[in-house]
Design a protein around this motif. Structure first.
Motif, PDB file in Angstrom:
ATOM      1  N   PHE A  14       0.785  -1.448  -0.054  1.00 49.92           N
ATOM      2  CA  PHE A  14      -0.036   0.100  -0.007  1.00 49.92           C
ATOM      3  C   PHE A  14       0.880   1.395   0.048  1.00 49.92           C
ATOM      4  N   ALA A  15       1.973   1.314   0.938  1.00 54.14           N
ATOM      5  CA  ALA A  15       2.879   2.313   0.960  1.00 54.14           C
ATOM      6  C   ALA A  15       3.349   2.606  -0.595  1.00 54.14           C
ATOM      7  N   LYS A  16       3.850   1.425  -1.351  1.00 56.80           N
ATOM      8  CA  LYS A  16       4.594   1.572  -2.509  1.00 56.80           C
ATOM      9  C   LYS A  16       3.420   2.238  -3.430  1.00 56.80           C
ATOM     10  N   SER A  17       2.349   1.771  -3.584  1.00 55.14           N
ATOM     11  CA  SER A  17       1.306   2.203  -4.505  1.00 55.14           C
ATOM     12  C   SER A  17       1.171   3.912  -4.133  1.00 55.14           C
ATOM     13  N   LEU A  18       1.203   4.231  -2.892  1.00 58.06           N
ATOM     14  CA  LEU A  18       0.919   5.667  -2.816  1.00 58.06           C
ATOM     15  C   LEU A  18       2.117   6.572  -3.285  1.00 58.06           C
ATOM     16  N   ALA A  19       3.385   5.995  -3.006  1.00 59.74           N
ATOM     17  CA  ALA A  19       4.589   6.454  -3.270  1.00 59.74           C
ATOM     18  C   ALA A  19       4.569   6.586  -4.930  1.00 59.74           C
ATOM     19  N   GLN A  20       4.117   5.996  -5.359  1.00 54.86           N
ATOM     20  CA  GLN A  20       3.766   6.009  -7.138  1.00 54.86           C
ATOM     21  C   GLN A  20       3.046   7.168  -7.360  1.00 54.86           C
ATOM     22  N   GLY A  76       2.276  12.496  -9.543  1.00 57.87           N
ATOM     23  CA  GLY A  76       1.811  13.819  -9.324  1.00 57.87           C
ATOM     24  C   GLY A  76       3.079  14.785  -9.611  1.00 57.87           C
ATOM     25  N   ARG A  77       4.212  14.469  -8.968  1.00 55.77           N
ATOM     26  CA  ARG A  77       5.242  15.446  -8.932  1.00 55.77           C
ATOM     27  C   ARG A  77       5.769  15.492 -10.552  1.00 55.77           C
ATOM     28  N   ILE A  78       5.819  14.595 -11.229  1.00 53.49           N
ATOM     29  CA  ILE A  78       6.296  14.466 -12.522  1.00 53.49           C
ATOM     30  C   ILE A  78       5.301  15.036 -13.356  1.00 53.49           C
ATOM     31  N   GLU A  79       4.155  15.100 -13.280  1.00 51.17           N
ATOM     32  CA  GLU A  79       3.010  15.843 -13.953  1.00 51.17           C
ATOM     33  C   GLU A  79       2.908  17.389 -13.661  1.00 51.17           C
ATOM     34  N   HIS A 108       7.360   3.413   6.428  1.00 53.16           N
ATOM     35  CA  HIS A 108       7.219   2.698   5.012  1.00 53.16           C
ATOM     36  C   HIS A 108       7.286   3.631   4.058  1.00 53.16           C
ATOM     37  N   LEU A 109       6.318   4.702   4.117  1.00 53.52           N
ATOM     38  CA  LEU A 109       6.115   5.756   3.125  1.00 53.52           C
ATOM     39  C   LEU A 109       7.531   6.240   2.656  1.00 53.52           C
ATOM     40  N   ARG A 110       8.472   6.740   3.630  1.00 52.90           N
ATOM     41  CA  ARG A 110       9.647   7.270   3.288  1.00 52.90           C
ATOM     42  C   ARG A 110      10.730   6.479   2.606  1.00 52.90           C
ATOM     43  N   LYS A 111      10.493   5.298   3.021  1.00 51.56           N
ATOM     44  CA  LYS A 111      11.094   4.109   2.138  1.00 51.56           C
ATOM     45  C   LYS A 111      10.806   3.825   0.670  1.00 51.56           C
ATOM     46  N   GLN A 112       9.652   4.181   0.435  1.00 53.72           N
ATOM     47  CA  GLN A 112       9.160   4.010  -0.958  1.00 53.72           C
ATOM     48  C   GLN A 112       9.179   5.195  -1.720  1.00 53.72           C
ATOM     49  N   LEU A 113       9.408   6.443  -1.148  1.00 47.58           N
ATOM     50  CA  LEU A 113       9.268   7.607  -2.261  1.00 47.58           C
ATOM     51  C   LEU A 113      10.832   7.864  -2.658  1.00 47.58           C
ATOM     52  N   SER A 114      10.687   8.211  -3.837  1.00 50.14           N
ATOM     53  CA  SER A 114      11.854   8.265  -4.559  1.00 50.14           C
ATOM     54  C   SER A 114      12.687   9.614  -4.286  1.00 50.14           C
ATOM     55  N   THR A 115      13.835   9.655  -4.563  1.00 49.28           N
ATOM     56  CA  THR A 115      14.815  10.646  -4.194  1.00 49.28           C
ATOM     57  C   THR A 115      14.271  11.968  -4.648  1.00 49.28           C
ATOM     58  N   GLU A 116      13.766  12.167  -5.803  1.00 47.88           N
ATOM     59  CA  GLU A 116      13.065  13.433  -6.317  1.00 47.88           C
ATOM     60  C   GLU A 116      11.892  13.845  -5.561  1.00 47.88           C
ATOM     61  N   THR A 117      11.009  12.827  -5.256  1.00 45.47           N
ATOM     62  CA  THR A 117       9.826  13.078  -4.569  1.00 45.47           C
ATOM     63  C   THR A 117      10.051  13.563  -3.237  1.00 45.47           C
TER      64      THR A 117
END
Length: 152
Positions: free
Chosen positions: A79-85, A90-93, A110-119
């Motif tokens: 779930f954290a992974k899908s939210l990070a995506q 949203g950032r890319i767009e 969990h969310l922190r671990k799944q966020l990309s560096t850019e996000t």
């Protein structure tokens, strides 16, 4: 969708609500509600069958093997992974300029671990509380007066 100054993700292991804020001191408006249907299920409901059995190493006894991963934890991470995506997309767009996350400590990790560096670079607000069940007005009362820095 109008570009928001801030996207605010308010989540727990089973539900996440995405809000937008157009001003640093203004109200928040709910944009989307995400539900993880398996997020509140018990481990025995998530596992498909009983654990396997094994022999004792030094005798003839047998016992059930413990699963190597907790099924609830696996669902929480997914779930954290899908939210990070969603936040990445949203950032890319270009749908937001700043990002805030409010979640209980374990799920926030969990969310922190799944966020990309850019996000992660867009993250300006992190609060380790479970506010996912509150309405927007009550939730706003639990947030800082200023959601993001006006100069950025």
């Amino acid at each position: 969708m109008l570009r928001a100054k801030l996207w605010l993700l308010v989540a727990d292991q089973a539900r996440a609500r995405l809000f937008k804020a157009m001003s640093a001191r203004g109200t928040i408006e709910e944009v989307h509600d995400f539900i993880s249907p398996r997020g509140r299920m018990r481990d025995q409901d998530l596992a498909t069958d009983r654990p396997g059995r094994t022999f004792d190493s030094g005798g003839t006894g047998r016992h059930a093997m413990e699963p190597s991963t907790d099924p609830t934890e696996v669902e929480t991470i997914e779930f954290a992974k899908s939210l990070a995506q969603i936040l990445d997309r949203g950032r890319i767009e270009g749908l937001y300029r700043h990002l805030g996350i409010v979640a209980p400590p374990a799920f926030l990790g969990h969310l922190r671990k799944q966020l990309s560096t850019e996000t992660s670079r867009e993250l300006v607000l992190e609060i380790d509380k479970n506010l996912a069940q509150l309405d927007a007005a009550t939730m706003r009362d639990h947030l800082p007066e200023r959601l993001f820095d006006l100069s950025s």
